[in-house]
Design a protein around this motif. Structure first.
Motif, PDB file in Angstrom:
ATOM      1  N   ASP A 393      77.184  37.278  50.222  1.00 59.69           N
ATOM      2  CA  ASP A 393      76.302  37.890  49.240  1.00 59.69           C
ATOM      3  C   ASP A 393      76.746  39.342  49.119  1.00 59.69           C
ATOM      4  O   ASP A 393      77.631  39.787  49.851  1.00 59.69           O
ATOM      5  CB  ASP A 393      74.842  37.782  49.682  1.00 59.69           C
ATOM      6  CG  ASP A 393      73.883  37.695  48.498  1.00 59.69           C
ATOM      7  OD1 ASP A 393      74.231  38.220  47.427  1.00 59.69           O
ATOM      8  OD2 ASP A 393      72.792  37.113  48.642  1.00 59.69           O
ATOM      9  N   ALA A 394      76.097  40.087  48.221  1.00 59.10           N
ATOM     10  CA  ALA A 394      76.517  41.475  48.025  1.00 59.10           C
ATOM     11  C   ALA A 394      76.322  42.324  49.276  1.00 59.10           C
ATOM     12  O   ALA A 394      76.981  43.343  49.448  1.00 59.10           O
ATOM     13  CB  ALA A 394      75.749  42.085  46.853  1.00 59.10           C
ATOM     14  N   ASN A 395      75.410  41.890  50.153  1.00 65.26           N
ATOM     15  CA  ASN A 395      75.142  42.669  51.367  1.00 65.26           C
ATOM     16  C   ASN A 395      75.825  42.116  52.605  1.00 65.26           C
ATOM     17  O   ASN A 395      75.593  42.602  53.709  1.00 65.26           O
ATOM     18  CB  ASN A 395      73.636  42.773  51.611  1.00 65.26           C
ATOM     19  CG  ASN A 395      72.989  41.407  51.793  1.00 65.26           C
ATOM     20  OD1 ASN A 395      73.673  40.388  51.791  1.00 65.26           O
ATOM     21  ND2 ASN A 395      71.677  41.388  51.943  1.00 65.26           N
ATOM     22  N   THR A 396      76.672  41.091  52.439  1.00 65.18           N
ATOM     23  CA  THR A 396      77.393  40.548  53.590  1.00 65.18           C
ATOM     24  C   THR A 396      78.697  39.918  53.107  1.00 65.18           C
ATOM     25  O   THR A 396      78.694  38.867  52.468  1.00 65.18           O
ATOM     26  CB  THR A 396      76.535  39.534  54.378  1.00 65.18           C
ATOM     27  OG1 THR A 396      77.310  38.972  55.429  1.00 65.18           O
ATOM     28  CG2 THR A 396      75.989  38.442  53.500  1.00 65.18           C
ATOM     29  N   ALA A 397      79.808  40.592  53.419  1.00 69.48           N
ATOM     30  CA  ALA A 397      81.121  40.144  52.959  1.00 69.48           C
ATOM     31  C   ALA A 397      82.187  40.795  53.833  1.00 69.48           C
ATOM     32  O   ALA A 397      81.910  41.744  54.579  1.00 69.48           O
ATOM     33  CB  ALA A 397      81.339  40.510  51.496  1.00 69.48           C
ATOM     34  N   LEU A 398      83.401  40.300  53.742  1.00 64.94           N
ATOM     35  CA  LEU A 398      84.524  40.925  54.429  1.00 64.94           C
ATOM     36  C   LEU A 398      85.791  40.615  53.661  1.00 64.94           C
ATOM     37  O   LEU A 398      85.850  39.680  52.869  1.00 64.94           O
ATOM     38  CB  LEU A 398      84.621  40.453  55.883  1.00 64.94           C
ATOM     39  CG  LEU A 398      84.710  38.958  56.150  1.00 64.94           C
ATOM     40  CD1 LEU A 398      86.163  38.500  56.195  1.00 64.94           C
ATOM     41  CD2 LEU A 398      84.036  38.618  57.469  1.00 64.94           C
ATOM     42  N   GLY A 399      86.828  41.461  53.905  1.00 66.80           N
ATOM     43  CA  GLY A 399      88.053  41.219  53.173  1.00 66.80           C
ATOM     44  C   GLY A 399      89.172  42.146  53.574  1.00 66.80           C
ATOM     45  O   GLY A 399      89.017  43.025  54.430  1.00 66.80           O
ATOM     46  N   ILE A 400      90.315  41.946  52.936  1.00 62.19           N
ATOM     47  CA  ILE A 400      91.485  42.787  53.112  1.00 62.19           C
ATOM     48  C   ILE A 400      91.987  43.182  51.736  1.00 62.19           C
ATOM     49  O   ILE A 400      92.013  42.357  50.814  1.00 62.19           O
ATOM     50  CB  ILE A 400      92.584  42.064  53.922  1.00 62.19           C
ATOM     51  CG1 ILE A 400      93.795  42.982  54.120  1.00 62.19           C
ATOM     52  CG2 ILE A 400      92.986  40.751  53.282  1.00 62.19           C
ATOM     53  CD1 ILE A 400      94.866  42.395  55.039  1.00 62.19           C
ATOM     54  N   GLY A 401      92.365  44.448  51.582  1.00 65.22           N
ATOM     55  CA  GLY A 401      92.827  44.903  50.287  1.00 65.22           C
ATOM     56  C   GLY A 401      93.690  46.137  50.401  1.00 65.22           C
ATOM     57  O   GLY A 401      93.892  46.688  51.495  1.00 65.22           O
ATOM     58  N   THR A 402      94.194  46.560  49.267  1.00 63.49           N
ATOM     59  CA  THR A 402      94.961  47.798  49.208  1.00 63.49           C
ATOM     60  C   THR A 402      94.175  48.836  48.422  1.00 63.49           C
ATOM     61  O   THR A 402      93.426  48.515  47.497  1.00 63.49           O
ATOM     62  CB  THR A 402      96.326  47.590  48.547  1.00 63.49           C
ATOM     63  OG1 THR A 402      96.148  47.306  47.156  1.00 63.49           O
ATOM     64  CG2 THR A 402      97.081  46.443  49.204  1.00 63.49           C
ATOM     65  N   GLN A 403      94.375  50.106  48.805  1.00 60.79           N
ATOM     66  CA  GLN A 403      93.758  51.230  48.110  1.00 60.79           C
ATOM     67  C   GLN A 403      94.698  52.413  48.242  1.00 60.79           C
ATOM     68  O   GLN A 403      94.997  52.846  49.357  1.00 60.79           O
ATOM     69  CB  GLN A 403      92.384  51.540  48.701  1.00 60.79           C
ATOM     70  CG  GLN A 403      91.617  52.604  47.939  1.00 60.79           C
ATOM     71  CD  GLN A 403      90.212  52.772  48.488  1.00 60.79           C
ATOM     72  OE1 GLN A 403      89.958  52.578  49.671  1.00 60.79           O
ATOM     73  NE2 GLN A 403      89.281  53.134  47.620  1.00 60.79           N
ATOM     74  N   ASN A 404      95.209  52.898  47.115  1.00 58.27           N
ATOM     75  CA  ASN A 404      96.248  53.921  47.135  1.00 58.27           C
ATOM     76  C   ASN A 404      97.421  53.467  48.002  1.00 58.27           C
ATOM     77  O   ASN A 404      98.002  52.428  47.752  1.00 58.27           O
ATOM     78  CB  ASN A 404      95.671  55.263  47.575  1.00 58.27           C
ATOM     79  CG  ASN A 404      94.688  55.816  46.545  1.00 58.27           C
ATOM     80  OD1 ASN A 404      94.918  55.703  45.336  1.00 58.27           O
ATOM     81  ND2 ASN A 404      93.592  56.398  47.006  1.00 58.27           N
ATOM     82  N   ASP A 405      97.709  54.181  49.081  1.00 55.52           N
ATOM     83  CA  ASP A 405      98.851  53.829  49.924  1.00 55.52           C
ATOM     84  C   ASP A 405      98.422  53.243  51.263  1.00 55.52           C
ATOM     85  O   ASP A 405      99.097  53.396  52.276  1.00 55.52           O
ATOM     86  CB  ASP A 405      99.742  55.058  50.152  1.00 55.52           C
ATOM     87  CG  ASP A 405      98.986  56.204  50.834  1.00 55.52           C
ATOM     88  OD1 ASP A 405      97.749  56.093  50.983  1.00 55.52           O
ATOM     89  OD2 ASP A 405      99.626  57.200  51.201  1.00 55.52           O
TER      90      ASP A 405
END
Length: 500
Positions: A393-405
């Motif tokens: 839900d919007a209040n419980t999540a996890l992930g991997i991503g890129t942001q800038n470098d």
């Protein structure tokens, strides 16, 4: 603004994308609760609960009750009167018109009531007609029955002058759009076991009222199917002493809420949902088929347990090279408004979120296994966080991503966003990301650039996914964007490989 709106509309109009499927059983994989089914010529159509995900009420098609393909949704946009909780859609046909009687929360008071929509097609083009049944503190789980030419709509209600839960019925107009007269009781929950998800058959002079009892949802569920019968549609109904007639077996538990259909060979089947005992809430309530037979000794119905067929995982590989975006994509419409387009092998994701949403936008698919590898390539570099998400839900999540470098491993818990680990990446070249869910419900996260070997994020060893599940729906997996609306995420080569 007009450009963003056009992109959203185009997204909703895109047709289905082909999935690589391995399906040798009569089952719709992944979270597909409260299924209803209708036969149209030589095809079968099934529709199921979508809860808080848009588009609303996914529709599948099959020629044999074994191999299913998603073909659409009932609603691309939530009807104006609704706020959420899209549950228990029920198919019916009157003359040349298809009806969906469905449950949703009414916006003005957040109470669940029953609406109705119609179309000339079973899988598209539905027009909503608003609330049909607003009764008691809740009215849910519609089922329509034709008794010698008189239509009745049945439903579950509670909050009726301190009476127990009841299964009620009301005369329905010939056009299926209006109630006539007053509701009356079919069966009361005198034993307080729960009672909902009813379906009715008539055989040998008896009306058989099938219903679900117990707790529908979550790890502690206790759902099962029971039956009562009467000589008159209005009752009185005799509850079968041999109940329940459909309950857990070695692989499945909490079976219930379904409707009947005749198979290609004339046998009667009941499409219903159940939890897989191994994957439970991570794959949600999946649709199964059970054959209905009749006892020669006492005339009561039975289900053949061997006809409950196990699920077979469906892998996804999407290279975004078609003009159409996959029908499997859904999003949390209460908390985000995604803008999605696809062209030349790239999926573009951006949009806006509801104030207070700490996760961002999750464009997701229903998991069909509790052990999988999910991957995507992030093509662009900017200040937005973009990558893979495991979303409860919007209040419980996890992930991997890129942001800038940076590559960032992140988590939202109790509506608080936190960075678990971050590591630098070189240059602005594309980055491959991978998220793995293991059978112990831990997640691992990896990244690489170009022809490099995969690199693991150390903090991933401590990330647990068990908190992601919601009481009435499974968590979802997919791609993610969190950033200013003038930015976007650009993705290539999305895949989910199920490892059991």
């Amino acid at each position: 603004m007009k450009k963003r709106l056009l992109s959203s509309i185009l997204f909703l109009l895109f047709p289905i994308i082909l999935l690589a499927q391995r399906n040798d059983g009569a089952v719709i994989n992944g979270d597909f609760a409260d299924p209803s089914i209708i036969k149209v010529d030589d095809s079968y159509f099934a529709v199921g609960t979508s809860s808080e995900w848009a588009p609303h009420f996914p529709i599948y098609r099959s020629a044999d009750l074994k191999n299913w393909r998603q073909v659409g949704y009932v609603f691309d946009k939530a009807p104006e009167w609704t706020s959420g909780s899209f549950w228990a859609p029920e198919y019916y046909k009157i003359k040349d018109t298809y009806y969906i009687y469905y449950t949703a929360r009414r916006k003005v008071d957040n109470t669940s009531y029953i609406g109705v929509a119609t179309s000339k097609y079973p899988d598209k083009g539905f027009t909503d007609h608003g609330v049909l049944i607003a009764f008691g503190k809740e009215a849910i789980d519609a089922f329509v029955f034709n008794d010698n030419g008189q239509l009745y709509i049945t439903f579950k209600a509670y909050g009726l002058d301190k009476r127990p839960i009841e299964l009620l019925a009301n005369k329905l107009s010939a056009d299926g759009l209006k109630l006539e007269g007053e509701p009356f009781t079919l069966l009361k929950d005198e034993q307080r076991v729960g009672m909902e998800g009813q379906s009715i058959l008539k055989k040998n002079g008896y009306y058989y009222l099938f219903y679900s009892a117990g707790n529908c949802c979550g790890i502690q569920c206790s759902y099962n199917v029971r039956v009562a019968r009467a000589k008159n549609f209005k009752g009185p109904y005799q509850v079968y002493e041999g109940n329940p007639i459909l309950s857990e077996n070695s692989k499945w538990k909490c079976m219930g809420h379904g409707t009947f259909v005749k198979g290609p060979d004339g046998r009667d089947f009941y499409i219903h949902h159940a939890y897989n005992k191994e994957s439970t809430v991570f794959t949600g309530r999946q649709a199964l088929m059970s054959e209905l037979v009749w006892s020669k000794n006492n005339g009561w119905p039975l289900f053949k347990p061997q006809q409950i067929i196990g699920d077979t995982a469906s892998d996804i590989h999407d290279n975004f090279n078609t003009q159409a975006i996959g029908k499997y994509w859904q999003w949390d419409f209460r908390n985000s408004s995604p803008i999605v387009k696809q062209e030349n092998g790239v999926l573009y994701l951006s949009g806006t979120v509801k104030p207070g949403n700490q996760t961002g936008i999750a464009l997701t698919s229903r998991p069909v296994s509790d052990s999988f590898e999910m991957g995507v390539t992030v093509l662009n570099s900017n200040a937005a966080l973009k990558g893979l998400v495991f979303y409860g839900d919007a209040n419980t999540a996890l992930g991997i991503g890129t942001q800038n470098d940076q590559v960032i491993l992140w988590q939202v818990r109790d509506n608080k966003f936190s960075v678990l680990e971050q590591t630098p990446i070189i240059g602005k070249s594309s980055v491959d990301l991978r998220l793995e869910l293991n059978m112990d419900k831990t997640c691992k996260f990896y990244y690489k650039q170009g022809k490099e070997d995969w690199k693991s994020l150390v903090a991933a060893d401590s990330v647990k996914a068990i908190s992601l599940s919601q009481w009435d729906r499974s968590p979802r997996v997919g791609v993610h964007f969190k950033g200013d609306e003038d930015l976007n995420a650009q993705f290539a080569e999305f895949s989910i490989k199920n490892t059991r």
